[in-house]
Enzyme design. Structure first.
Site, PDB file in Angstrom:
ATOM      1  N   TYR A 127     -11.987 -69.140  81.061  1.00  0.00           N
ATOM      2  CA  TYR A 127     -13.076 -68.456  81.755  1.00  0.00           C
ATOM      3  C   TYR A 127     -12.694 -67.017  82.119  1.00  0.00           C
ATOM      4  O   TYR A 127     -13.369 -66.378  82.909  1.00  0.00           O
ATOM      5  CB  TYR A 127     -13.469 -69.230  83.027  1.00  0.00           C
ATOM      6  CG  TYR A 127     -14.180 -70.525  82.732  1.00  0.00           C
ATOM      7  CD1 TYR A 127     -13.700 -71.391  81.763  1.00  0.00           C
ATOM      8  CD2 TYR A 127     -15.325 -70.895  83.421  1.00  0.00           C
ATOM      9  CE1 TYR A 127     -14.337 -72.586  81.477  1.00  0.00           C
ATOM     10  CE2 TYR A 127     -15.975 -72.095  83.144  1.00  0.00           C
ATOM     11  CZ  TYR A 127     -15.470 -72.930  82.175  1.00  0.00           C
ATOM     12  OH  TYR A 127     -16.113 -74.106  81.907  1.00  0.00           O
ATOM     13  N   LYS A 174      -3.714 -80.911  78.118  1.00  0.00           N
ATOM     14  CA  LYS A 174      -3.686 -81.128  76.672  1.00  0.00           C
ATOM     15  C   LYS A 174      -2.438 -80.417  76.143  1.00  0.00           C
ATOM     16  O   LYS A 174      -2.491 -79.639  75.186  1.00  0.00           O
ATOM     17  CB  LYS A 174      -4.979 -80.572  76.050  1.00  0.00           C
ATOM     18  CG  LYS A 174      -5.214 -80.969  74.618  1.00  0.00           C
ATOM     19  CD  LYS A 174      -5.704 -82.383  74.447  1.00  0.00           C
ATOM     20  CE  LYS A 174      -5.775 -82.746  72.983  1.00  0.00           C
ATOM     21  NZ  LYS A 174      -6.174 -84.151  72.748  1.00  0.00           N
ATOM     22  N   ASP A 207      -8.357 -86.137  77.033  1.00  0.00           N
ATOM     23  CA  ASP A 207      -9.270 -87.040  76.314  1.00  0.00           C
ATOM     24  C   ASP A 207      -9.103 -88.477  76.802  1.00  0.00           C
ATOM     25  O   ASP A 207     -10.088 -89.198  77.032  1.00  0.00           O
ATOM     26  CB  ASP A 207      -9.121 -86.935  74.789  1.00  0.00           C
ATOM     27  CG  ASP A 207      -7.711 -86.642  74.327  1.00  0.00           C
ATOM     28  OD1 ASP A 207      -6.842 -86.406  75.182  1.00  0.00           O
ATOM     29  OD2 ASP A 207      -7.468 -86.658  73.108  1.00  0.00           O
ATOM     30  N   ASP A 231     -14.285 -78.093  84.928  1.00  0.00           N
ATOM     31  CA  ASP A 231     -15.737 -77.893  84.868  1.00  0.00           C
ATOM     32  C   ASP A 231     -16.390 -79.112  84.200  1.00  0.00           C
ATOM     33  O   ASP A 231     -17.356 -79.695  84.704  1.00  0.00           O
ATOM     34  CB  ASP A 231     -16.019 -76.615  84.054  1.00  0.00           C
ATOM     35  CG  ASP A 231     -17.436 -76.108  84.246  1.00  0.00           C
ATOM     36  OD1 ASP A 231     -18.199 -76.724  85.017  1.00  0.00           O
ATOM     37  OD2 ASP A 231     -17.785 -75.092  83.623  1.00  0.00           O
ATOM     38  N   ASP A 235     -18.681 -82.656  86.125  1.00  0.00           N
ATOM     39  CA  ASP A 235     -20.008 -83.209  85.828  1.00  0.00           C
ATOM     40  C   ASP A 235     -19.899 -84.677  85.435  1.00  0.00           C
ATOM     41  O   ASP A 235     -20.726 -85.500  85.823  1.00  0.00           O
ATOM     42  CB  ASP A 235     -20.696 -82.420  84.702  1.00  0.00           C
ATOM     43  CG  ASP A 235     -21.427 -81.187  85.233  1.00  0.00           C
ATOM     44  OD1 ASP A 235     -20.960 -80.625  86.241  1.00  0.00           O
ATOM     45  OD2 ASP A 235     -22.443 -80.780  84.640  1.00  0.00           O
TER      46      ASP A 235
END
Ligand code: NAI
Length: 336
Positions: A127, A174, A207, A231, A235
């Site tokens: 970002y 990751k 994942d 982010d 959600d």
């Protein structure tokens, strides 16, 4: 206005923002805490007026007051101006995004007993806004990871753990693929974890984490993530407990804190007065707690819970038919 009133910044925002902010202000005022709201405008809808979605006045107001309650700000997809949300977090160095995710009574979800906190690094990663076209058909986007930001977000996760009496911090990464960037994030998390032996620490690949969250979210306690992963999983976690309408959020830095819901400006329902204000009302409760008004914060949270137990008070996103005003009236009525 009396000089004793604590001054806080109110950023109503775009789309459903003004409606849900008005509801949150009503509930805070009804809780008996006297605040002086300094209203400032930001978002896509003020560009024509100020030439920017984030006028200096907004940043100055939050810097001056140290605390803000904020509605969602619209960002165009794929083109146009940079996200005012991201700019605000970077400009005010609101480095930690903290999102408590838990079941609320009466809010249907596939899972019960979910009680976790997402702690997301808020200022860098992908970002950082460093994208460019290398050649026709090829673009490059830079993921910035610094030791300083990674150490302080890890510290914040352990601070939240200790403050809230939590048992486990899980770093999500990751680093098997992004060995340098996520590798540094992970190394910093390990260093911080070593200084906090009283809180358990483990690690999980992003994942697998997504899969484990939908299998059994109760095994998680505090999730520590860099910006993009945080982010996305915020959600996902909201979806575990009934959706975007019920999860509050806190953006906090050394000098100020901005309280906002996880959801966006919901243009599909803006202006219809059917949005669920609970996420922003719970964010306002977190703000009250931050201001030291712990009784008022607990009062608001209890009123929200008492309201949601009655199906007649639930908004459309929760399977009910109450509108914004009906649920807000009910919450105000349920305050002690
Ligand atoms: P969104 O969260 O605005 O909406 C997703 C879906 O959830 C829509 O169907 C919407 O109607 C519903 N929804 C969201 N909040 C709700 C509420 N309180 N009550 C009932 N239903 C609700 O996400 P979307 O559509 O991806 O983004 C819309 C705009 O919001 C974009 O411009 C995006 O950049 C911005 N956004 C801003 C955020 C912020 O200011 N912190 C966070 C997320 C998105």
């Amino acid at each position: 206005m009396s000089s004793e009133r604590r001054r806080v910044t109110l950023i109503p925002g775009d789309g459903i923002g003004p409606e849900v902010s008005e509801a949150a202000v009503r509930v805070v005022e009804a809780s008996g805490v006297a605040l002086a709201w300094e209203r400032v405008e930001a978002g896509a809808e003020v560009i024509a007026k100020f030439g920017t979605p984030l006028p200096d006045e907004v940043l100055n107001s939050v810097r001056r007051n140290g605390v803000a309650l904020k509605g969602p700000l619209t960002t165009p997809v794929g083109e146009g101006f940079r996200s005012a949300n991201v700019l605000l977090r970077q400009a005010l160095d609101l480095y930690a995004s903290v999102r408590p995710v838990r079941n609320l009574p009466g809010v249907e979800s596939r899972y019960q007993d979910v009680d976790l906190v997402v702690v997301r690094e808020n200022t860098e990663g992908l970002y950082s806004g460093l994208e460019h076209r290398v050649a026709p058909g090829i673009v490059e986007s830079l993921k910035i990871v610094t030791e300083r930001a990674s150490l302080r977000i890890a510290e914040h996760a352990f601070l939240v753990a200790k403050r809230d009496g939590r048992r486990l911090v899980t770093a999500v990464h990751k680093a098997n693929i992004m060995k340098l960037s996520d590798g540094l994030f992970l190394e910093c998390a390990r260093r911080v974890a070593r200084n906090h032996p009283d809180v358990a620490y483990d690690e999980i690949i992003i994942d697998n984490c997504a899969m484990q969250l939908v299998r059994d979210p109760t095994r998680f306690d505090i999730l520590l993530l860099e910006n993009l992963y945080g982010d996305i999983l915020s959600d996902l976690c909201a979806g575990l407990v009934g959706g975007l309408g019920v999860v509050p959020g806190i953006n906090v830095g050394e000098d100020c804190a901005v309280f906002e819901a996880v959801h966006g400006s919901a243009p599909d329902i803006a202006g219809k007065r059917v949005a669920n204000p609970v996420a922003l009302i719970l964010s306002a409760a977190e703000m009250l707690r931050y201001l030291g008004e712990t009784d008022a914060a607990a009062n608001v949270e209890r009123a929200v819970e008492a309201t949601l137990i009655d199906p007649a008070n639930r908004t459309r996103d929760l399977g009910g038919s109450a509108d914004l005003d009906a649920i807000t009236d009910a919450i105000v009525g349920n305050l002690a």
